[in-house]
Write a protein that holds these residues in place. Structure first.
Motif: not given
Length: 164
Positions: A11, A13, A39, A41, A72, A74, A92-94
């Motif tokens: 995702r 931001i 967000t 993604g 990366h 969050w 989820n990797d933000y």
């Protein structure tokens, strides 16, 4: 201990020059009437890198081209049956993407966006999220405070673990 089948997602931001974040309005079919702002993604395809998946998802959903490897910032794991169809939950990797404000319009048609449960796109200031008094939800639930920390402190050296 039984294995857990989690959907891996990336995702973005997306923050503009006024520190607004671009969110997708997801209208969730069950329970009926559930709206979640999250967000942009989505899920990673087999063999796809995080950057490739993020680039693809952002082009499809909002029309943003990402060429550099964004930080990366969050990481979130949600184990909840029903949270992602066919899975026991999601990872989820933000990633933080800074850009000038733009009018979001991805390559997906309105029908394709609707099939992804996306019913709108909107730029939000963190204070608007924090003071929101309607029935819509935000993901993650503490999005306003997490965004404020990210904007104030900058990208962390290691991804911050988020709750639901």
């Amino acid at each position: 201990m039984p294995s857990v089948n989690l959907r891996h997602s990336v995702r973005a931001i997306i923050l503009d020059e006024d520190e607004r974040v671009l969110l997708c309005r997801f209208t969730i079919p069950e329970p009926v009437g559930t709206v979640v702002w999250a967000t942009p993604g989505g899920g990673m395809e087999p063999g796809e890198t995080q950057l490739a998946a993020l680039s693809r998802e952002l082009q499809e959903e909002v029309g943003l081209v990402v060429t550099a490897d964004p930080p990366h910032v969050w990481h979130q794991e949600v184990v909840a049956p029903g949270h992602a169809e066919g899975y026991d939950g999601v990872i989820n990797d933000y990633f933080l993407v800074r850009t000038a404000a733009f009018k979001p319009r991805g390559t997906l048609s309105d029908d394709q966006l609707a099939a992804e449960c996306i019913s709108g796109l909107k730029w939000w200031h963190p204070h608007e999220i924090a003071s929101y008094a309607g029935t819509d939800l935000f993901s993650p639930r503490d999005l306003a405070s997490s965004l404020t920390t990210l904007i104030t402190a900058g990208a962390p050296a290691e991804p911050t673990w988020l709750g639901l």
